[in-house]
Design an enzyme around this catalytic site. Structure first.
Site, PDB file in Angstrom:
ATOM      1  CE  LYS A  97    -103.770  73.744 -15.607  1.00 29.87           C
ATOM      2  NZ  LYS A  97    -104.685  74.332 -14.639  1.00 29.87           N
TER       3      LYS A  97
ATOM      4  CG  ASN B 155     -91.152  68.914 -13.498  1.00 29.16           C
ATOM      5  OD1 ASN B 155     -91.446  69.621 -14.459  1.00 29.16           O
ATOM      6  ND2 ASN B 155     -91.137  69.384 -12.268  1.00 29.16           N
TER       7      ASN B 155
ATOM      8  CB  SER C  73     -86.710  78.896 -23.309  1.00 27.32           C
ATOM      9  OG  SER C  73     -86.651  78.648 -21.930  1.00 27.32           O
ATOM     10  CG  ASN C  74     -86.242  74.245 -20.017  1.00 27.53           C
ATOM     11  OD1 ASN C  74     -85.076  73.874 -19.837  1.00 27.53           O
ATOM     12  ND2 ASN C  74     -86.843  75.104 -19.216  1.00 27.53           N
TER      13      ASN C  74
ATOM     14  CG  HIS D 283     -88.603  72.619  -9.054  1.00 24.73           C
ATOM     15  ND1 HIS D 283     -89.932  72.974  -9.015  1.00 24.73           N
ATOM     16  CD2 HIS D 283     -88.016  73.227  -8.001  1.00 24.73           C
ATOM     17  CE1 HIS D 283     -90.134  73.756  -7.965  1.00 24.73           C
ATOM     18  NE2 HIS D 283     -88.986  73.927  -7.332  1.00 24.73           N
TER      19      HIS D 283
HETATM   20  C1  GAR Z   1     -88.642  76.980 -16.293  1.00 26.06           C
HETATM   21  O1  GAR Z   1     -87.862  77.814 -15.474  1.00 26.06           O
HETATM   22  C2  GAR Z   1     -89.028  75.727 -15.533  1.00 26.06           C
HETATM   23  O2  GAR Z   1     -88.052  75.262 -14.653  1.00 26.06           O
HETATM   24  C3  GAR Z   1     -90.226  76.212 -14.773  1.00 26.06           C
HETATM   25  O3  GAR Z   1     -90.908  77.039 -15.686  1.00 26.06           O
HETATM   26  C4  GAR Z   1     -89.981  77.622 -16.595  1.00 26.06           C
HETATM   27  C5  GAR Z   1     -90.434  77.321 -17.997  1.00 26.06           C
HETATM   28  O4  GAR Z   1     -89.660  77.998 -18.929  1.00 26.06           O
HETATM   29  N1  GAR Z   1     -91.025  75.104 -14.342  1.00 26.06           N
HETATM   30  C6  GAR Z   1     -91.723  75.100 -13.210  1.00 26.06           C
HETATM   31  O5  GAR Z   1     -91.762  76.034 -12.433  1.00 26.06           O
HETATM   32  C7  GAR Z   1     -92.493  73.821 -12.972  1.00 26.06           C
HETATM   33  N2  GAR Z   1     -92.823  73.682 -11.584  1.00 26.06           N
HETATM   34  P1  GAR Z   1     -89.765  77.639 -20.466  1.00 26.06           P
HETATM   35  O6  GAR Z   1     -91.242  77.598 -20.830  1.00 26.06           O
HETATM   36  O7  GAR Z   1     -89.060  78.756 -21.166  1.00 26.06           O
HETATM   37  O8  GAR Z   1     -89.102  76.312 -20.696  1.00 26.06           O
END
Ligand code: GAR
Length: 214
Positions: free
Chosen positions: A109, A125, A34-35, A127
């Protein structure tokens, strides 16, 4: 003394820099994506002067790869399960598309140190919680929201930081504060933080890597 602006000067074209080509991003994502979609939406709206040159996932069934295929964006599945040296393969793919900025968006990863070295200062990144308190090995996705709820803190929110060889370290570039509400569970907090991520990430990319000189 009165100065008159001479028409001849008024008509001269402004001396401006030629338009800079869009920043070439590679988005790395392990899951839903989604990001990635929010970043592509910002590009489509004209809010972010960039293009997604490549989507990479370690997970062949990631929603992020599906999105890339639907949108005709070049993509790659790079995984330790299928590649003898995933770090080198990733570098080759990034170089092949002329990637300028690495955007980790739900990438679970640790990035190969050779990739970190090649893109030092050009990799970020997102978080899903405050750093450094709620980061480090094992702190990803729902684990972050569970830890925030267990700590009983009044706020959470996404943090964007530069990527280093270690989980969730590197300079913090941006953070949005989101309230933790009474009655929140992991799902409700995750949804509130995710909405803030979608608003924060493309703006941070634009501010850090796309600040065109005036
Ligand atoms: C997001 O909340 C991101 O911040 C987190 O995974 C999700 C991915 O959502 N990332 C981590 O935890 C990395 N350490 P998405 O696939 O819908 O963008």
């Amino acid at each position: 003394m009165v100065f008159h602006r001479h028409r001849k000067w008024a008509k001269l074209p402004r001396m401006t820099e030629p338009p800079r080509p869009p920043r070439r991003l590679a988005v790395l994502a392990s899951g839903r994506g989604s990001n990635l979609v929010a970043i592509q939406d910002a590009i489509d709206r004209g809010d972010l002067h960039a293009s997604v040159a490549l989507v990479v996932s370690n997970n062949s069934s990631a929603g992020a790869l599906e999105f890339a295929r639907r949108r005709g964006i070049p993509w790659a599945h790079v995984s330790a399960k299928t590649d003898a040296d995933p770090g080198v393969r990733l570098l080759e793919r990034l170089e092949a598309v002329g990637c300028e900025v690495l955007v980790l968006a739900g990438y679970m990863k640790l990035l190969d140190p050779r990739v970190v070295a090649a893109y030092r200062g050009r990799a970020m990144n997102i978080h899903p919680g405050p750093l450094p308190r709620f980061g480090g090995p094992g702190m990803f996705g729902e684990h972050v929201h569970a830890a925030v709820l267990a700590a009983g803190v009044p706020t959470s929110g996404p943090t964007v930081h530069r990527v280093t060889e270690h989980y969730d370290e590197g300079d913090i570039l941006a953070h949005t504060e989101v309230p933790v509400l009474p009655g929140d569970d992991v799902a409700s907090l995750a949804a509130r933080v995710l909405a803030a991520e979608h608003a924060l990430y493309w703006r941070t990319i634009a501010r850090v890597f796309d600040a065109a000189p005036d």
